[in-house]
Structures are given as structure tokens and as C-alpha cells.
Design a protein around this motif. Structure first.
Motif, short mmCIF file in Angstrom:
data_model
loop_
_atom_site.label_atom_id
_atom_site.label_comp_id
_atom_site.label_asym_id
_atom_site.label_seq_id
_atom_site.Cartn_x
_atom_site.Cartn_y
_atom_site.Cartn_z
N HIS A 197 0.84 -1.21 0.00
CA HIS A 197 0.00 0.00 0.00
C HIS A 197 0.87 1.25 0.00
CE1 HIS A 197 -2.94 3.01 1.25
NE2 HIS A 197 -2.16 3.30 2.27
N LEU A 198 1.89 1.27 0.83
CA LEU A 198 2.75 2.45 0.92
C LEU A 198 3.51 2.68 -0.38
CD1 LEU A 198 4.17 1.95 4.52
CD2 LEU A 198 2.22 3.36 3.80
N ARG A 199 3.91 1.60 -1.03
CA ARG A 199 4.60 1.75 -2.31
C ARG A 199 3.65 2.32 -3.36
NH1 ARG A 199 7.25 -3.18 -5.70
NH2 ARG A 199 5.07 -3.80 -5.69
N ALA A 200 2.39 1.90 -3.33
CA ALA A 200 1.39 2.45 -4.27
C ALA A 200 1.20 3.94 -4.03
CB ALA A 200 0.07 1.71 -4.11
N VAL A 201 1.15 4.36 -2.77
CA VAL A 201 1.04 5.78 -2.45
C VAL A 201 2.26 6.53 -2.99
CG1 VAL A 201 1.00 7.47 -0.57
CG2 VAL A 201 -0.37 5.38 -0.41
N GLY A 215 -3.19 4.30 8.33
CA GLY A 215 -3.31 5.73 8.05
C GLY A 215 -2.09 6.50 8.52
N TRP A 216 -1.57 6.12 9.69
CA TRP A 216 -0.38 6.81 10.21
C TRP A 216 0.83 6.57 9.30
CZ3 TRP A 216 4.32 4.98 12.31
CH2 TRP A 216 5.09 5.94 12.98
N LEU A 217 1.02 5.34 8.85
CA LEU A 217 2.13 5.03 7.94
C LEU A 217 1.97 5.75 6.60
CD1 LEU A 217 2.63 1.22 8.63
CD2 LEU A 217 4.21 3.09 9.24
N THR A 218 0.73 5.91 6.17
CA THR A 218 0.48 6.63 4.92
C THR A 218 0.91 8.08 5.05
OG1 THR A 218 -1.39 5.20 4.32
CG2 THR A 218 -1.30 7.36 3.27
N PHE A 243 -3.95 16.04 -3.27
CA PHE A 243 -4.83 15.32 -4.20
C PHE A 243 -4.66 13.81 -4.08
CE2 PHE A 243 -5.37 13.15 -8.28
CZ PHE A 243 -6.71 13.43 -8.53
N VAL A 244 -3.41 13.34 -4.10
CA VAL A 244 -3.16 11.90 -4.06
C VAL A 244 -3.67 11.30 -2.76
CG1 VAL A 244 -1.34 10.14 -3.91
CG2 VAL A 244 -1.23 11.90 -5.68
N LEU A 245 -3.33 11.90 -1.62
CA LEU A 245 -3.73 11.31 -0.34
C LEU A 245 -5.24 11.34 -0.16
CD1 LEU A 245 -1.04 12.43 2.27
CD2 LEU A 245 -1.16 10.34 0.90
N VAL A 287 9.64 4.55 0.65
CA VAL A 287 9.05 3.60 1.60
C VAL A 287 10.11 3.13 2.60
CG1 VAL A 287 7.98 1.32 1.84
CG2 VAL A 287 7.24 2.87 0.03
N GLN A 288 11.33 2.91 2.12
CA GLN A 288 12.39 2.49 3.03
C GLN A 288 12.71 3.60 4.03
OE1 GLN A 288 13.36 -0.53 3.14
NE2 GLN A 288 14.88 -0.26 4.77
N ASP A 289 12.70 4.85 3.56
CA ASP A 289 12.93 5.98 4.46
C ASP A 289 11.79 6.07 5.48
OD1 ASP A 289 14.00 8.20 5.60
OD2 ASP A 289 13.69 9.54 3.91
N ALA A 290 10.56 5.80 5.02
CA ALA A 290 9.41 5.82 5.93
C ALA A 290 9.56 4.74 7.00
CB ALA A 290 8.12 5.60 5.14
N TRP A 291 10.09 3.57 6.61
CA TRP A 291 10.32 2.50 7.60
C TRP A 291 11.33 2.95 8.66
CZ3 TRP A 291 9.76 -1.15 10.80
CH2 TRP A 291 10.85 -1.89 11.29
N LEU A 292 12.40 3.60 8.22
CA LEU A 292 13.41 4.06 9.18
C LEU A 292 12.81 5.05 10.18
CD1 LEU A 292 16.47 4.53 6.78
CD2 LEU A 292 16.06 2.66 8.40
N LYS A 293 11.95 5.94 9.68
CA LYS A 293 11.31 6.90 10.57
C LYS A 293 10.31 6.20 11.49
CE LYS A 293 11.75 10.77 7.32
NZ LYS A 293 12.67 11.57 8.13
#
Length: 291
Positions: A17-21, A56-59, A125-127, A36-42
């Protein structure tokens, strides 16, 4: 309250899902994977004990990362030419077929129109429109009020929808050419492939052959290889006067002097033919307009 961390296994469940976003935000699979990898680190360092909606939080975390990348990309586009050859930015290796499937799932026209939006417009728009994230959750990311965020998304929605008129078609093709040039500058080979028709041809007149040292080419892979890492001195222009329907072209303008023009023919949303004009006499007959 005891601090709670997200596990790698939990995150992997949300990765598709996160990659699609991220792909819809960035238009590049390699950049999406990095985001997405940077999001995982955070996320891995954050306390999620009070997070009720983890997806939703990960998005929103991924959205913040993508917004920073879009702003950095926009800043790079505004950097003045310093006379040096550009360095090709190498992203992680991705499967071209996988990226093509993702692009088809979004729609090429949608991707190039999204590329014309500002970073904040694109994120709002995307989110909201594509992933149903409430404006109240988007607002802190873009540092606006929910009401202002809603107006930003509405403005972006109007630009994305566009019209079916000739002006709308011309705008989409101009955006496609801008996307092609940016992918060429950044060495985004797989993105170039998605923008080219599989049977695309590149034809050069004698002057263009002398200037570029190139030759006629056939096929998306050959043409993408020729342009990858190039186009630093190129810009999208409109070709034609008031009495004709303008066409999108590419002008190569080193130090302000017109050197070569590439005319483009589209089939659907993809570039099907590129003709390079380097003959000085022929160039003087062209009427070019910078949009």
C-alpha cells in the motif's frame, strides 16, 4: 505508558500500500522504493502506542517523505546551468516490467498531469482523492489548515480533470514531454521506457547527425538509451504560429543559442516518433514559443 515500536513484520504487511502511495506521488518506482524504506526508518524509531490507525499513520509518514522528495526535485529543476555535464542519478535497480505495470494501473496521462502539480497540490490530491486520507490528517503534513488543504486539493482536482479539448490534449502532451526530459536528465531509464511507444523511431537530419554524433534509431530501448542522462540543455516548447494548432517540440539551447529542435509525434499517450532538426536554414523557418 510503555513505549511501543512497530515491528518489521507489521511494516512489511503495509509495504504494498505504501509503495502504491509513493509511486503515485513520485511517478518513479525506484524513488517510491526509496521513500518507503525511508518511511520505515522513521516509523521504526517512533512510539506507536497511541496510534489507532496504523495504516493511516504510515500513509502520512510516507506522504511526508514524498513531499520532501518532491520539493527537492523541484529545487533541482530550478538550479542554473553551470556549464558542467550533469551527473546521472542512479536509483536502486527495479524491474522495468513491474514499473510498467504500476504505470498502467495509474494511467500514464494521470502521471504526467500529476507531475505538473506543485508538491503540496500533488500530496493533497493523491492522499485525499486516491487514498481517502481525511483533510484533517493531511493538513499537518503540508502545514496548512484543513480548510486550506481542502481548497488546495480541489484546485489540483480541477487541473487533473482538465478538459477533452485540443488545449487539454496539448497540455497533456506538454506535460508528457516535460516528464520525458526530466527522466532523461535524471537517467531514469525505466521511466523513459514507459513514455515511449515500443516501436518509437528517432530520425536525424544530416546536420543533427554531425552535431550529435548519433544515428537513426528504432525501438524504445535504443531511444531511451540515447536520451538517458542527457537533455540538460533541452526544454519543451510549442511549435507553430497563431494560424496553426501548436505542437509540442523540444529545443536544445546551449548558452541561449538554438542548436537543434526535436519534433514529436504521439500515439495515444506515448511518443511514437522523434525527428531531430539541426539544419540552420530549416531552424530559421520554425516558430517556437516557450509556454
Amino acid at each position: 505508558m510503555r513505549e511501543e515500536k512497530i515491528s518489521a513484520l507489521e511494516f512489511e504487511g503495509h509495504r504494498p500500500h505504501l509503495r502504491a502511495v509513493a509511486f503515485r506521488m513520485l511517478g518513479s518506482l525506484s524513488e517510491a522504493e526509496d521513500a518507503v524504506q525511508d518511511a520505515w526508518l522513521k516509523a521504526s524509531r517512533a512510539d506507536v502506542s497511541e496510534v489507532e490507525n496504523l495504516a493511516g499513520w504510515l500513509t502520512t509518514v510516507t506522504g511526508r517523505v514524498c513531499l520532501d522528495l518532491l520539493r527537492a526535485r523541484q529545487s533541482r529543476r530550478e538550479d542554473p546551468f553551470d556549464g558542467e555535464e550533469p551527473r546521472v542519478r542512479l536509483g536502486r535497480r527495479v524491474d522495468p516490467e513491474e514499473e510498467a505495470v504500476l504505470a498502467d494501473s495509474v494511467g500514464l496521462a494521470m502521471l504526467v498531469v500529476l507531475d505538473a502539480l506543485s508538491p503540496v497540490e500533488r500530496l493533497a490530491f493523491v492522499l485525499h482523492d486516491l487514498f481517502a486520507v481525511p483533510f484533517a490528517e493531511i493538513a499537518p503534513i503540508v502545514e496548512r489548515s484543513p480548510e486550506t488543504t481542502q481548497r488546495i486539493a480541489s484546485r489540483a482536482r480541477q487541473r487533473v480533470r482538465g478538459t477533452s479539448s485540443v488545449d487539454g490534449d496539448l497540455a497533456r502532451r506538454h506535460q508528457a514531454v516535460e516528464a520525458f526530459l526530466q527522466a532523461a536528465r535524471d537517467g531514469e531509464f525505466t521511466t523513459l521506457l514507459t513514455l515511449l511507444d515500443p516501436s518509437v523511431t528517432l530520425r536525424l537530419d544530416e546536420a543533427a547527425i554531425r552535431l550529435s554524433g548519433g544515428a537513426d534509431l528504432v525501438g524504445a530501448r535504443a531511444v531511451a538509451e540515447a536520451f538517458s542522462g542527457q537533455a540538460r540543455l533541452a526544454r519543451a516548447v510549442l511549435l507553430g504560429g497563431a494560424a496553426t494548432t501548436p505542437e509540442v517540440a523540444v529545443a536544445v539551447v546551449p548558452r541561449g543559442n538554438l542548436l537543434m529542435v526535436f519534433t514529436l509525434r504521439f500515439e495515444g499517450d506515448r511518443i511514437a516518433e522523434i525527428r531531430a532538426i539541426g539544419d540552420e536554414a530549416a531552424l530559421t523557418t520554425l516558430e517556437l514559443h516557450v509556454p
